[in-house]
Design a protein around this motif. Structure first.
Motif, short mmCIF file in Angstrom:
data_model
loop_
_atom_site.label_atom_id
_atom_site.label_comp_id
_atom_site.label_asym_id
_atom_site.label_seq_id
_atom_site.Cartn_x
_atom_site.Cartn_y
_atom_site.Cartn_z
N TYR A 36 38.45 49.85 45.77
CA TYR A 36 37.33 49.46 44.93
C TYR A 36 37.16 47.95 45.03
CZ TYR A 36 34.03 50.42 41.20
OH TYR A 36 32.87 50.59 40.49
N PRO A 37 35.93 47.43 45.01
CA PRO A 37 35.74 45.98 45.10
C PRO A 37 36.46 45.24 43.96
CG PRO A 37 33.64 47.13 45.34
CD PRO A 37 34.65 48.16 44.92
N MET A 38 37.13 44.17 44.30
CA MET A 38 37.86 43.36 43.32
C MET A 38 37.18 42.01 43.18
SD MET A 38 40.52 45.14 42.39
CE MET A 38 41.33 46.63 42.93
N PRO A 39 37.32 41.31 42.09
CA PRO A 39 38.06 41.67 40.89
C PRO A 39 37.34 42.76 40.11
CG PRO A 39 36.95 39.60 40.52
CD PRO A 39 36.70 39.98 41.96
N ILE A 40 38.09 43.43 39.22
CA ILE A 40 37.54 44.53 38.43
C ILE A 40 38.15 44.51 37.04
CG2 ILE A 40 39.29 46.14 39.26
CD1 ILE A 40 37.22 48.36 39.12
N VAL A 41 37.40 45.00 36.07
CA VAL A 41 37.93 45.24 34.72
C VAL A 41 38.17 46.75 34.66
CG1 VAL A 41 37.48 45.16 32.25
CG2 VAL A 41 36.68 43.30 33.71
N LEU B 269 26.68 36.86 24.06
CA LEU B 269 27.76 37.67 23.52
C LEU B 269 29.04 37.24 24.22
CD1 LEU B 269 28.68 40.16 21.87
CD2 LEU B 269 28.17 41.53 23.90
N SER B 270 30.07 36.96 23.47
CA SER B 270 31.36 36.54 24.03
C SER B 270 32.36 37.66 23.85
CB SER B 270 31.85 35.27 23.31
OG SER B 270 33.10 34.89 23.80
N PHE B 271 33.13 37.96 24.90
CA PHE B 271 34.14 39.01 24.80
C PHE B 271 35.31 38.72 25.72
CE2 PHE B 271 31.06 40.20 27.99
CZ PHE B 271 31.81 40.71 29.02
N ARG B 272 36.42 39.40 25.46
CA ARG B 272 37.62 39.27 26.28
C ARG B 272 37.84 40.58 27.05
NH1 ARG B 272 42.18 38.24 22.31
NH2 ARG B 272 40.96 39.77 21.21
N ALA B 273 38.43 40.46 28.22
CA ALA B 273 38.73 41.64 29.02
C ALA B 273 39.95 41.36 29.89
CB ALA B 273 37.54 42.00 29.91
N ALA B 274 40.64 42.44 30.26
CA ALA B 274 41.75 42.34 31.20
C ALA B 274 41.19 42.52 32.60
CB ALA B 274 42.81 43.40 30.90
N VAL B 275 41.36 41.53 33.45
CA VAL B 275 40.78 41.53 34.79
C VAL B 275 41.88 41.73 35.82
CG1 VAL B 275 39.48 40.17 36.47
CG2 VAL B 275 38.96 39.97 34.05
N LEU B 276 41.63 42.62 36.77
CA LEU B 276 42.55 42.83 37.89
C LEU B 276 41.99 42.05 39.08
CD1 LEU B 276 45.04 44.39 38.97
CD2 LEU B 276 43.42 46.09 39.80
N PRO B 277 42.68 40.95 39.49
CA PRO B 277 42.17 40.14 40.60
C PRO B 277 42.21 40.87 41.94
CG PRO B 277 43.92 38.97 39.40
CD PRO B 277 43.85 40.36 38.88
N GLY B 278 43.22 41.71 42.14
CA GLY B 278 43.37 42.44 43.39
C GLY B 278 44.38 43.56 43.22
N ALA B 279 44.36 44.52 44.14
CA ALA B 279 45.27 45.66 44.06
C ALA B 279 46.72 45.18 44.04
CB ALA B 279 45.05 46.58 45.24
N GLY B 280 47.51 45.75 43.13
CA GLY B 280 48.92 45.41 43.02
C GLY B 280 49.21 44.13 42.27
N GLU B 281 48.17 43.42 41.84
CA GLU B 281 48.37 42.17 41.10
C GLU B 281 48.45 42.43 39.60
OE1 GLU B 281 45.98 38.83 42.28
OE2 GLU B 281 45.66 39.68 44.27
N ILE B 282 48.79 41.41 38.84
CA ILE B 282 48.95 41.53 37.40
C ILE B 282 47.60 41.33 36.72
CG2 ILE B 282 50.02 40.45 35.38
CD1 ILE B 282 52.37 39.69 37.19
N LEU B 283 47.32 42.18 35.71
CA LEU B 283 46.11 42.01 34.91
C LEU B 283 46.16 40.68 34.18
CD1 LEU B 283 45.87 45.58 33.39
CD2 LEU B 283 44.20 44.56 34.93
N ARG B 284 45.03 39.99 34.12
CA ARG B 284 44.95 38.71 33.43
C ARG B 284 43.84 38.76 32.39
NH1 ARG B 284 47.87 37.36 37.41
NH2 ARG B 284 48.08 35.68 38.82
N ALA B 285 44.13 38.20 31.23
CA ALA B 285 43.12 38.14 30.17
C ALA B 285 42.10 37.06 30.52
CB ALA B 285 43.76 37.84 28.83
N ALA B 286 40.83 37.37 30.32
CA ALA B 286 39.76 36.41 30.59
C ALA B 286 38.68 36.55 29.53
CB ALA B 286 39.17 36.65 31.98
#
Length: 74
Positions: free
Chosen positions: A55-60, A3-20
């Motif tokens: 919370y442990p990073m990265p996180i969706v 199954l393939s899907f896209r999500a916005a991932v937060l690499p670390g606190a205060g960082e910009i969400l990135r699509a993956a």
């Protein structure tokens, strides 16, 4: 079955969400396939993204979703 899907991932606190894009395996027996049409962020998600709640990073982030259950497989 993959199954393939896209999500916005937060690499670390205060960082910009990135699509993956992700791929995952899922079983057909005993599972429900849902096509998510929208997701929502709550105050707890904002606390995590801002680093106020550790919370442990990265996180969706996001724990609310709306979509369709069943229908055609992806």
């Amino acid at each position: 079955m993959p199954l393939s899907f896209r999500a916005a991932v937060l690499p670390g606190a205060g960082e910009i969400l990135r699509a993956a894009r992700f791929e995952a395996e899922y079983k057909l027996v005993g599972t429900i396939l849902a096509r998510i049409g929208a997701g929502g962020l709550y105050h707890t998600d904002l606390d995590v993204t801002g680093g106020h709640l550790v919370y442990p990073m990265p996180i969706v982030p996001g724990h609310a979703a709306a979509g369709t259950i069943g229908g055609d497989s992806p």
